[in-house]
Design a protein around this motif. Structure first.
Motif, PDB file in Angstrom:
ATOM      1  N   ASN A   1       6.516   5.166 -17.884  1.00 46.65           N
ATOM      2  CA  ASN A   1       6.227   5.164 -16.453  1.00 46.65           C
ATOM      3  C   ASN A   1       4.800   4.691 -16.258  1.00 46.65           C
ATOM      4  N   ARG A   2       4.641   3.643 -15.464  1.00 48.63           N
ATOM      5  CA  ARG A   2       3.330   3.039 -15.248  1.00 48.63           C
ATOM      6  C   ARG A   2       2.988   3.083 -13.766  1.00 48.63           C
ATOM      7  N   ASN A   3       1.856   3.711 -13.464  1.00 45.10           N
ATOM      8  CA  ASN A   3       1.308   3.748 -12.106  1.00 45.10           C
ATOM      9  C   ASN A   3       2.202   4.505 -11.127  1.00 45.10           C
ATOM     10  N   THR A   4       3.101   5.301 -11.634  1.00 47.50           N
ATOM     11  CA  THR A   4       3.975   6.122 -10.795  1.00 47.50           C
ATOM     12  C   THR A   4       4.625   7.180 -11.671  1.00 47.50           C
ATOM     13  N   TRP A   5       5.217   8.211 -11.029  1.00 45.36           N
ATOM     14  CA  TRP A   5       5.866   9.284 -11.801  1.00 45.36           C
ATOM     15  C   TRP A   5       7.078   9.797 -11.026  1.00 45.36           C
ATOM     16  N   PRO A   6       8.261   9.843 -11.671  1.00 41.59           N
ATOM     17  CA  PRO A   6       9.478  10.271 -10.979  1.00 41.59           C
ATOM     18  C   PRO A   6       9.719  11.779 -11.087  1.00 41.59           C
TER      19      PRO A   6
ATOM     20  N   VAL B   1       0.835  -1.201   0.000  1.00 40.26           N
ATOM     21  CA  VAL B   1       0.000   0.000   0.000  1.00 40.26           C
ATOM     22  C   VAL B   1       0.872   1.254   0.000  1.00 40.26           C
ATOM     23  N   SER B   2       0.440   2.273  -0.763  1.00 45.34           N
ATOM     24  CA  SER B   2       1.167   3.557  -0.844  1.00 45.34           C
ATOM     25  C   SER B   2       2.611   3.352  -1.291  1.00 45.34           C
ATOM     26  N   THR B   3       2.808   2.428  -2.205  1.00 46.66           N
ATOM     27  CA  THR B   3       4.166   2.078  -2.639  1.00 46.66           C
ATOM     28  C   THR B   3       4.815   3.227  -3.399  1.00 46.66           C
ATOM     29  N   HIS B   4       6.046   3.530  -3.050  1.00 43.56           N
ATOM     30  CA  HIS B   4       6.825   4.522  -3.789  1.00 43.56           C
ATOM     31  C   HIS B   4       8.311   4.179  -3.684  1.00 43.56           C
ATOM     32  N   LEU B   5       9.098   4.836  -4.505  1.00 41.23           N
ATOM     33  CA  LEU B   5      10.510   4.484  -4.668  1.00 41.23           C
ATOM     34  C   LEU B   5      11.367   5.736  -4.604  1.00 41.23           C
ATOM     35  N   MET B   6      12.501   5.639  -3.897  1.00 43.93           N
ATOM     36  CA  MET B   6      13.479   6.721  -3.880  1.00 43.93           C
ATOM     37  C   MET B   6      14.795   6.195  -4.443  1.00 43.93           C
ATOM     38  N   LEU B   7      15.448   7.016  -5.257  1.00 43.29           N
ATOM     39  CA  LEU B   7      16.697   6.653  -5.925  1.00 43.29           C
ATOM     40  C   LEU B   7      17.720   7.743  -5.680  1.00 43.29           C
ATOM     41  N   CYS B   8      18.964   7.357  -5.422  1.00 51.69           N
ATOM     42  CA  CYS B   8      20.003   8.349  -5.140  1.00 51.69           C
ATOM     43  C   CYS B   8      21.317   7.901  -5.768  1.00 51.69           C
ATOM     44  N   LEU B   9      21.975   8.793  -6.500  1.00 49.63           N
ATOM     45  CA  LEU B   9      23.305   8.569  -7.061  1.00 49.63           C
ATOM     46  C   LEU B   9      24.349   9.199  -6.150  1.00 49.63           C
ATOM     47  N   ASP B  10      25.424   8.452  -5.864  1.00 50.59           N
ATOM     48  CA  ASP B  10      26.466   9.062  -5.025  1.00 50.59           C
ATOM     49  C   ASP B  10      27.307  10.040  -5.822  1.00 50.59           C
ATOM     50  N   THR B  11      27.484   9.785  -7.131  1.00 53.34           N
ATOM     51  CA  THR B  11      28.146  10.735  -8.027  1.00 53.34           C
ATOM     52  C   THR B  11      27.400  10.756  -9.342  1.00 53.34           C
ATOM     53  N   GLY B  12      27.056  11.924  -9.798  1.00 58.40           N
ATOM     54  CA  GLY B  12      26.278  12.057 -11.017  1.00 58.40           C
ATOM     55  C   GLY B  12      24.938  12.709 -10.724  1.00 58.40           C
TER      56      GLY B  12
ATOM     57  N   ARG C   1      19.829  20.699  -6.725  1.00 58.56           N
ATOM     58  CA  ARG C   1      20.488  19.403  -6.745  1.00 58.56           C
ATOM     59  C   ARG C   1      19.656  18.437  -7.574  1.00 58.56           C
ATOM     60  N   ALA C   2      20.338  17.450  -8.187  1.00 58.02           N
ATOM     61  CA  ALA C   2      19.639  16.509  -9.064  1.00 58.02           C
ATOM     62  C   ALA C   2      20.143  15.084  -8.862  1.00 58.02           C
ATOM     63  N   ASP C   3      20.585  14.766  -7.642  1.00 61.01           N
ATOM     64  CA  ASP C   3      21.112  13.428  -7.379  1.00 61.01           C
ATOM     65  C   ASP C   3      20.087  12.510  -6.729  1.00 61.01           C
ATOM     66  N   LEU C   4      18.852  12.995  -6.581  1.00 58.46           N
ATOM     67  CA  LEU C   4      17.834  12.249  -5.841  1.00 58.46           C
ATOM     68  C   LEU C   4      16.511  12.303  -6.603  1.00 58.46           C
ATOM     69  N   VAL C   5      15.843  11.139  -6.690  1.00 59.26           N
ATOM     70  CA  VAL C   5      14.551  11.039  -7.376  1.00 59.26           C
ATOM     71  C   VAL C   5      13.545  10.378  -6.445  1.00 59.26           C
ATOM     72  N   LEU C   6      12.331  10.901  -6.451  1.00 59.55           N
ATOM     73  CA  LEU C   6      11.199  10.285  -5.765  1.00 59.55           C
ATOM     74  C   LEU C   6      10.187   9.888  -6.826  1.00 59.55           C
ATOM     75  N   SER C   7       9.912   8.596  -6.932  1.00 66.41           N
ATOM     76  CA  SER C   7       8.909   8.106  -7.871  1.00 66.41           C
ATOM     77  C   SER C   7       7.661   7.782  -7.075  1.00 66.41           C
ATOM     78  N   SER C   8       6.599   8.535  -7.340  1.00 68.02           N
ATOM     79  CA  SER C   8       5.428   8.539  -6.466  1.00 68.02           C
ATOM     80  C   SER C   8       4.160   8.215  -7.241  1.00 68.02           C
ATOM     81  N   PRO C   9       3.200   7.519  -6.622  1.00 70.13           N
ATOM     82  CA  PRO C   9       1.907   7.300  -7.276  1.00 70.13           C
ATOM     83  C   PRO C   9       1.060   8.565  -7.332  1.00 70.13           C
ATOM     84  N   ILE C  10       1.470   9.594  -6.598  1.00 68.74           N
ATOM     85  CA  ILE C  10       0.814  10.893  -6.643  1.00 68.74           C
ATOM     86  C   ILE C  10       1.690  11.817  -7.484  1.00 68.74           C
ATOM     87  N   ILE C  11       1.132  12.442  -8.504  1.00 70.47           N
ATOM     88  CA  ILE C  11       1.927  13.289  -9.389  1.00 70.47           C
ATOM     89  C   ILE C  11       2.372  14.539  -8.637  1.00 70.47           C
TER      90      ILE C  11
END
Length: 482
Positions: A254-259, A222-233, A267-277
């Motif tokens: 992108n299906r059922n989520t949006w990053p 439930v309320s599934t979401h994803l966080m992504l982080c690059l250490d360099t880049g 900063r641009a080293d972190l992404v949140l992919s969320s079911p809420i736009i």
């Protein structure tokens, strides 16, 4: 590649920043005002990011997976950290203690400060992955995860310390898999497409094939979401990409989520992919006093309405969930200066000019001129419009002509919103039958019909909350049998 909590201090710090917004995603709609289990709006829960068991969702409009694709520009030797977060629904039943030491399941258990009732609680779960970008190329990596079934009991004591009952929490097995892969795109720029799939792999299926959503929820993510982080880049904005990346961004699926880019602006080293736009770099308003779980409402209104609940309503809310109890306590203890802070803020002016000695723009800016000091302009002694003064208007009895015939509250109409198409949802409403709930007049003389769509399973909730769809008279027609 590791799947345990081995984030570096820097990565953990970056994720901690993103979790402030991610928590709002995780618990959005968890429990809504008036924060009681008995409230109609709290009977249909878990609306965002629900990944159901594949066997149950196959023939229903529910999803078993989320797919995120975004662009990244990693540096040599870069490492990617990923964190999947979701809630696990656990069933809580209430039992009363009997004189012989046994327990019986009851619908309510009244205590001095709360009323305990059955409820589905949500517990946070995380899946943490660290892998080098090199490991993600080719077939990538596959990380399965599972959470076992179990049962817990919590004793409940009365005001005098006597055992009066217990709470029994049961949770079913939940299982899933995370697939991460990356491929370099053709072209002059060294950019890679990152693909992340989160899928519910539970083998649960209803025995009779007819189980409802309520039965599937304990096996869902439930309320599934994803966080992504690059250490360099860095990642490329999917919402506002640079010109050179627009074609590659458009090809991402992108299906059922949006990053979106997360963390601090710039900063641009972190992404949140969320079911809420969301937009890039979403943030929690600094004025917000705490988590209220109901982002469709304004914090100030929620705080005032929550504080105005009756003592009995507050007892029911406190017994519904610990998070609901925290909201009640927050509203009851909120000092006036915090409530006043919720009344509004002009962020753009503050960010561009900064505060000055006068409290306004600039360092020595004078106070702005009073518009009522202009020649020929008189200062009104009363508000420019007083709804109570328009006694001749009554939404429940007013009528308006449609196709030459009067339409009022209770009339059936056919929706024809093609003249304006101000909302994408109009495409789905065209031709639907609706019930007029009220005829409304705005201050500019316009007339609007407040309607509920017939056949909408949430119509009763919309009616109870006063949340209708609105159309002008030329956007509806009368059915032939009217």
């Amino acid at each position: 590649m590791t799947t345990t909590a081995v984030f570096s201090p820097e990565t953990e710090s970056r994720f901690a920043t993103a979790r402030q917004v991610a928590d709002a995603v995780l618990f959005e709609g968890y429990v809504l005002y008036p924060y009681r289990a008995s409230a109609a709006k709290n009977r249909l829960r878990w609306q965002f990011g629900v990944l159901v068991p594949p066997a149950w969702g196959a023939d229903r409009e529910e999803h078993a997976f989320q797919r995120t694709e975004c662009l990244m520009e990693p540096r040599a030797g870069a490492t990617l950290a990923a964190e999947v977060r979701f809630l696990r629904a656990q069933r809580r039943t209430v039992q009363r203690a009997r004189p012989d030491g046994t327990f019986e399941t009851v619908a309510e258990l009244h205590l001095h400060d709360r009323v305990l009732v059955p409820w589905d609680e949500g517990t946070e779960e995380r899946v943490e992955i660290v892998a080098t970008v090199a490991e993600l190329t080719g077939d990538g990596i596959v990380v399965p995860f599972a959470r076992p079934a179990g049962e817990e009991t919590e004793p409940v004591h009365g005001a005098d310390g006597t055992l009066v009952g217990r709470l029994v929490r049961r949770y079913d097995e939940a299982a899933g898999v995370v697939r991460l892969s990356a491929s370099e795109l053709d072209g002059p720029y060294r950019v890679m497409r990152l693909t992340a799939v989160v899928e519910n792999t539970s083998t649960w299926a209803p025995a009779d094939g007819a189980a409802d959503r309520d039965a599937a929820l304990p096996h869902s993510l439930v309320s599934t979401h994803l966080m992504l982080c690059l250490d360099t880049g860095s990642f490329v904005s999917m919402t506002d990409p640079p010109e050179w990346a627009k074609g590659a961004v458009a090809s991402c699926r992108n299906r059922n989520t949006w990053p979106v880019l997360a963390g601090e602006p710039g900063r641009a080293d972190l992404v949140l992919s969320s079911p809420i736009i969301l937009e890039d770099h979403p943030a929690i308003a600094p004025e917000s006093p705490g988590v209220l779980y109901d982002a469709t409402e304004i914090d100030e209104i929620l705080a005032l309405r929550t504080a105005a609940l009756t003592d009995q309503e507050k007892r029911e809310a406190r017994g519904t969930d610990a998070k609901a109890a925290a909201v009640i306590d927050l509203a009851d203890s909120m000092p006036p200066e915090v409530l006043e802070r919720l009344h509004g803020a002009v962020r753009a002016l503050r960010e561009i000019t900064g505060p000055g000695p006068s409290g306004l723009a600039g360092t020595d800016s004078p106070a702005p001129p009073d518009p009522f000091d202009a020649p020929g302009v008189s200062r009104p002694d009363t508000p420019w419009w007083d709804p109570a003064g328009d006694a001749g208007l009554d939404p429940a009895t007013d009528r308006v002509l449609v196709d030459g015939r009067p339409v009022a509250a209770g009339s059936r109409v056919l929706l024809r919103p093609g003249l304006r198409r101000t909302d994408a949802q109009d495409l789905f409403l065209h031709g639907r039958s609706a019930l007029v709930e009220a005829v409304l007049h705005d201050v500019d003389g316009g007339v609007h019909l407040a309607v509920t769509v017939e056949g909408d399973p949430g119509a009763d909730i919309r009616r109870e909350q006063g949340r209708f769809l609105y159309f002008q008279p030329d956007e509806v027609a009368l059915p032939e049998d009217a």
